[in-house]
Design a protein around this motif. Structure first.
Motif, short mmCIF file in Angstrom:
data_model
loop_
_atom_site.label_atom_id
_atom_site.label_comp_id
_atom_site.label_asym_id
_atom_site.label_seq_id
_atom_site.Cartn_x
_atom_site.Cartn_y
_atom_site.Cartn_z
N LEU A 16 -3.20 44.03 32.10
CA LEU A 16 -1.90 43.49 32.08
C LEU A 16 -1.71 42.43 33.07
CD1 LEU A 16 0.93 43.38 31.14
CD2 LEU A 16 1.63 45.40 32.93
N SER A 17 -2.31 42.72 34.12
CA SER A 17 -2.41 41.66 35.31
C SER A 17 -2.95 40.48 34.84
CB SER A 17 -2.96 42.25 36.57
OG SER A 17 -2.89 41.15 37.76
N SER A 60 4.25 49.66 29.15
CA SER A 60 5.67 49.56 28.30
C SER A 60 6.78 49.15 28.81
CB SER A 60 5.90 51.10 27.74
OG SER A 60 6.13 51.97 29.11
N LEU A 61 7.04 48.81 29.99
CA LEU A 61 8.14 48.41 30.62
C LEU A 61 8.23 46.93 31.05
CD1 LEU A 61 9.39 51.52 32.90
CD2 LEU A 61 10.20 50.91 30.71
N PHE A 62 6.85 46.17 31.09
CA PHE A 62 6.69 45.15 31.32
C PHE A 62 7.69 44.13 30.53
CE2 PHE A 62 4.33 40.92 32.07
CZ PHE A 62 4.61 41.00 33.53
N PRO A 63 7.83 44.03 29.27
CA PRO A 63 8.62 43.13 28.55
C PRO A 63 10.07 43.23 28.93
CG PRO A 63 7.20 44.50 27.06
CD PRO A 63 6.89 44.90 28.46
N MET A 64 10.52 44.60 29.24
CA MET A 64 11.75 44.72 29.85
C MET A 64 12.12 44.02 31.21
SD MET A 64 14.08 48.06 30.44
CE MET A 64 13.64 48.74 28.72
N TYR A 65 11.08 44.15 32.24
CA TYR A 65 10.81 43.63 33.25
C TYR A 65 11.16 41.98 33.34
CZ TYR A 65 9.03 41.38 37.67
OH TYR A 65 8.64 40.62 38.71
N PHE A 105 12.33 34.12 43.47
CA PHE A 105 11.88 35.50 44.07
C PHE A 105 13.10 36.40 43.95
CE2 PHE A 105 7.93 33.50 44.81
CZ PHE A 105 7.16 34.74 45.10
N PRO A 106 14.34 35.81 44.23
CA PRO A 106 15.43 37.08 44.24
C PRO A 106 15.33 37.85 42.95
CG PRO A 106 16.06 35.18 45.18
CD PRO A 106 14.86 34.80 44.90
N PHE A 107 15.27 36.91 41.87
CA PHE A 107 15.27 37.63 40.32
C PHE A 107 14.14 38.31 40.13
CE2 PHE A 107 17.53 33.37 40.58
CZ PHE A 107 18.97 33.98 40.59
N ILE A 108 12.77 38.01 40.72
CA ILE A 108 11.64 38.70 40.40
C ILE A 108 11.61 40.05 41.13
CG2 ILE A 108 9.31 38.72 40.98
CD1 ILE A 108 8.95 35.47 40.82
N PHE A 109 12.17 40.13 42.35
CA PHE A 109 12.39 41.60 42.78
C PHE A 109 13.41 42.20 42.18
CE2 PHE A 109 9.50 39.53 45.86
CZ PHE A 109 8.64 40.55 46.33
N PHE A 110 14.46 41.66 41.88
CA PHE A 110 15.60 42.41 41.33
C PHE A 110 15.18 42.94 40.05
CE2 PHE A 110 19.18 42.79 38.18
CZ PHE A 110 20.08 43.34 38.92
N GLY A 111 14.36 42.42 39.31
CA GLY A 111 13.74 42.89 37.95
C GLY A 111 12.99 44.16 38.37
#
Length: 231
Positions: free
Chosen positions: A147-148, A184-189, A218-224
């Motif tokens: 995935l990475s 499975s949760l990456f698209p939601m992220y 970055f604020p949104f990256i970590f929020f997700g």
């Protein structure tokens, strides 16, 4: 317990915000004292208590009586809430891990806000923390590594097709965080991260917030990330 965690987070946030500013502007001096933004008076310990000092002084400097920026108290409140959230997400982890993960998250967020850049050292520390999460969790390392890799290649192609659409640090951190997010949760992220960034952009446009045109991501990256890890 939540109050204790909030107080620790507020203190971390106050430190991280100032330290991040010094870091990105190459002005780090551990012996430098905090001063008023207006009169440059050296602040005393009473003036530096997160949230409490500003409330008691009615959001004004005690020396020159000029109003202090409301952004400071926002930083302290949000940082306190983030530490409480981190403690919930990583409740099975050691306290020191929670402390370090919160501090690294805050430093990366505030570096991005201050200068739209994040030092490589912070990215390396984040990688070590994420690898530890993978090691102690039930995640399959082979799948997370795949995935990475796909995440890195996809964002790299996207950035090639749309130059300057996403920063290099954003790509690297997305790649790092994908190691600890279930496939499975990456698209939601990605959806949560993009949707909140778009909402903030539209909100700022409607209310005519001051903006340089570039949006710290970055604020949104970590929020997700925290939203997904809370599931």
């Amino acid at each position: 317990m939540y109050i204790f965690q909030f107080v620790i987070g507020s203190c971390l946030g106050s430190f991280a915000y100032c330290f991040a500013f010094d870091w990105v502007h190459q002005q780090i001096c551990l012996t430098r004292r905090s001063t008023c933004d207006h009169c440059s008076t050296t602040l005393k310990a009473f003036d530096l208590i997160p949230i409490v000092s500003q409330v008691l002084s009615r959001f004004r400097c005690r020396y020159c009586q000029k109003p202090t920026s409301s952004f400071y108290i926002i930083v302290e409140v949000m940082s306190g809430l983030l530490f409480v959230w981190t403690s919930f997400v990583f409740k099975e982890y050691h306290f020191y891990f929670i402390l370090v993960f919160t501090l690294v998250s805050l430093l990366m967020i505030y570096c991005d806000i201050h200068a739209m850049m994040v030092p490589d050292l912070l990215q390396f520390i984040l990688l070590c923390l994420v690898l530890y999460i993978v090691y102690v969790s039930d995640l399959e390392f082979d799948m997370q590594l795949l995935l990475s890799s796909v995440t890195f290649v996809s964002f790299l192609i996207f950035n090639t097709l749309r130059p300057a659409s996403i920063g290099g640090a954003d790509i690297k951190v997305f790649t790092i965080l994908s190691l600890c997010i279930p496939v499975s949760l990456f698209p939601m992220y990605l959806f949560i991260t993009s949707a909140t960034a778009l909402f903030y952009f539209l909100f700022g446009y409607l209310f005519r917030f001051k903006s340089t045109g570039a949006l710290p991501f970055f604020p949104f990256i970590f929020f997700g990330l925290y939203c997904i890890l809370s599931i």
